[in-house]
Design an enzyme around this catalytic site. Sequence first.
Site, PDB file in Angstrom:
ATOM      1  N   GLN A   1     -44.643 -29.322 -39.588  1.00 39.58           N
ATOM      2  CA  GLN A   1     -45.922 -29.095 -39.177  1.00 39.58           C
ATOM      3  C   GLN A   1     -46.946 -30.113 -39.743  1.00 39.58           C
ATOM      4  O   GLN A   1     -46.823 -30.716 -40.692  1.00 39.58           O
ATOM      5  CB  GLN A   1     -46.647 -27.635 -39.972  1.00 39.58           C
ATOM      6  CG  GLN A   1     -47.653 -27.203 -39.950  1.00 39.58           C
ATOM      7  CD  GLN A   1     -47.912 -26.704 -38.446  1.00 39.58           C
ATOM      8  OE1 GLN A   1     -47.044 -25.873 -37.815  1.00 39.58           O
ATOM      9  NE2 GLN A   1     -49.218 -26.838 -37.946  1.00 39.58           N
TER      10      GLN A   1
ATOM     11  N   LYS B   1     -45.098 -18.598 -36.217  1.00 38.41           N
ATOM     12  CA  LYS B   1     -43.945 -19.163 -35.652  1.00 38.41           C
ATOM     13  C   LYS B   1     -42.638 -18.409 -36.114  1.00 38.41           C
ATOM     14  O   LYS B   1     -41.929 -18.103 -35.163  1.00 38.41           O
ATOM     15  CB  LYS B   1     -43.763 -20.656 -35.951  1.00 38.41           C
ATOM     16  CG  LYS B   1     -44.826 -21.426 -35.158  1.00 38.41           C
ATOM     17  CD  LYS B   1     -44.953 -23.095 -35.802  1.00 38.41           C
ATOM     18  CE  LYS B   1     -46.244 -23.681 -34.951  1.00 38.41           C
ATOM     19  NZ  LYS B   1     -46.360 -24.928 -35.741  1.00 38.41           N
TER      20      LYS B   1
ATOM     21  N   ASP C   1     -40.914 -30.507 -30.776  1.00 40.45           N
ATOM     22  CA  ASP C   1     -42.270 -30.552 -30.678  1.00 40.45           C
ATOM     23  C   ASP C   1     -42.489 -31.994 -29.546  1.00 40.45           C
ATOM     24  O   ASP C   1     -43.439 -32.070 -29.161  1.00 40.45           O
ATOM     25  CB  ASP C   1     -42.897 -31.426 -31.845  1.00 40.45           C
ATOM     26  CG  ASP C   1     -43.760 -30.362 -32.866  1.00 40.45           C
ATOM     27  OD1 ASP C   1     -44.536 -29.549 -31.950  1.00 40.45           O
ATOM     28  OD2 ASP C   1     -43.819 -30.359 -33.988  1.00 40.45           O
TER      29      ASP C   1
HETATM   30  N1  GUN Z   1     -50.334 -29.206 -35.870  1.00 43.47           N
HETATM   31  C1  GUN Z   1     -51.077 -28.730 -34.893  1.00 43.47           C
HETATM   32  N2  GUN Z   1     -50.511 -28.617 -33.604  1.00 43.47           N
HETATM   33  C2  GUN Z   1     -49.175 -28.986 -33.850  1.00 43.47           C
HETATM   34  C3  GUN Z   1     -48.017 -28.965 -33.141  1.00 43.47           C
HETATM   35  O1  GUN Z   1     -48.198 -28.668 -32.020  1.00 43.47           O
HETATM   36  N3  GUN Z   1     -46.830 -29.180 -33.741  1.00 43.47           N
HETATM   37  C4  GUN Z   1     -47.053 -29.635 -35.229  1.00 43.47           C
HETATM   38  N4  GUN Z   1     -45.706 -29.913 -35.663  1.00 43.47           N
HETATM   39  N5  GUN Z   1     -47.925 -29.544 -35.935  1.00 43.47           N
HETATM   40  C5  GUN Z   1     -49.284 -29.363 -35.146  1.00 43.47           C
END
Ligand code: GUN
Length: 297
Positions: free
Chosen positions: A98, A54, A121
Site C-alpha cells: 500500500q 481489500k 498493482d
Molecule cells: N494508494 C493509492 N492507490 C493505490 C493503489 O492503487 N495501489 C497501492 N499499492 N497503493 C495505493
Amino acid sequence: MSAQIIDGKAFAASLRTRIAEHVTRLKADHGLTPGLAVVIVGEDPASQVYVRNKGKQTREAGMHSVEHALPAETSESDLLALIDQLNSDPAIHGILVQLPLPDHLNEDLVINAIDPAKDVDGFHISNVGLLGTGQKSMVPCTPLGCVMLLKDHYGSLEGLNAVVVGRSNIVGKPMAQLLLGQSCTVTIAHSRTKDLPKLLGEADIVVAAVGRPEMIPGDWIKPGATIIDVGINRIPKEDGKTRLVGDVDFASAQSRAGAITPVPGGVGPMTIACLLANTVTACCRTHGLAEPDGLTA
Ligand code: GUN
C-alpha cells in the site's frame, strides 16, 4: 439533456461475481486458490480502510488473503525481506504494498523488489515497460477499471479523442497507455497545461485524475462526452461533516456530458474488483492456465 450515469458499483459487483466463479473453477479443476498478500506500513487511517476492504473482498471472492501490517518505523531491509519471503511463497500469487510508504522508505526500490509476475498493482518497472510497448503485463487496477467501464459503454474506443487529466504513475500515465492500446487519440494534461478548457472542448472521453475537488466545470466539457471521474476528495459541509466529490463538478457536468461516473459509486469500486481480477490473472499465468475472459484490458 441529462447524462447517463455509468454505474461502477453495479459493474464492480458483477465483475466480483465472475471472479468468484473463476475461483471456484480453479479450486475444483486444479486445486488452486488464488492468494493475495497486502502489505501496509504505518497507521494512515485512509490506507487502513482500503486495506481492510481489500482483505474482505478477497475473502468474499473465495480467495486466500494475507495482510502484513508493519509499524511505521519498519526498516527498508525488513520490508525487503518480507517481500522476498512473499515472492517465494507458492500460496501467494499477488503482492500489493500500500502506498504511500513512510518517507524513510524508497518506494521505487520496494516496488521493484516485487516479483513482476506477482505485481498485481502493475507498478514494477517491467510491467510499466511491457504496458508501454503493448505487451502482456499486469495492468494498474484503477486505469484497468476505467477502461473496462469505457469498453462496456462504447464497445470500441477506436478513433475517439481522449484527454487524461493528471500524470501520476498510478493512474494518469498507465491510463494514457491503455487508451492508446484501444486506438484512442490520447492527450495527457496536467497542472502546467496551458489551455485545458480548449483541450477538453475537443475530448470525446475525459478521464479526470488530478485529486482536486470539482476542478473541472461542466462548461469545459464537449456536449455528449463521456466523463470518467477518478477523483475521491473529501470536502467539509456546512454542518461540520464531510462529503465525497470527484475532480469534476458533477452537477454542471451532468447536464452537458453524454455519460458520467458518479462519486462515490463510479470508478472507486472498480479498483478493488480489478485487484481481485489481477490476482486471478496472475495465478493463471503462474500455473500456465488459460486466462479467464473479461479480466484484463
Ligand atoms: N494508494 C493509492 N492507490 C493505490 C493503489 O492503487 N495501489 C497501492 N499499492 N497503493 C495505493
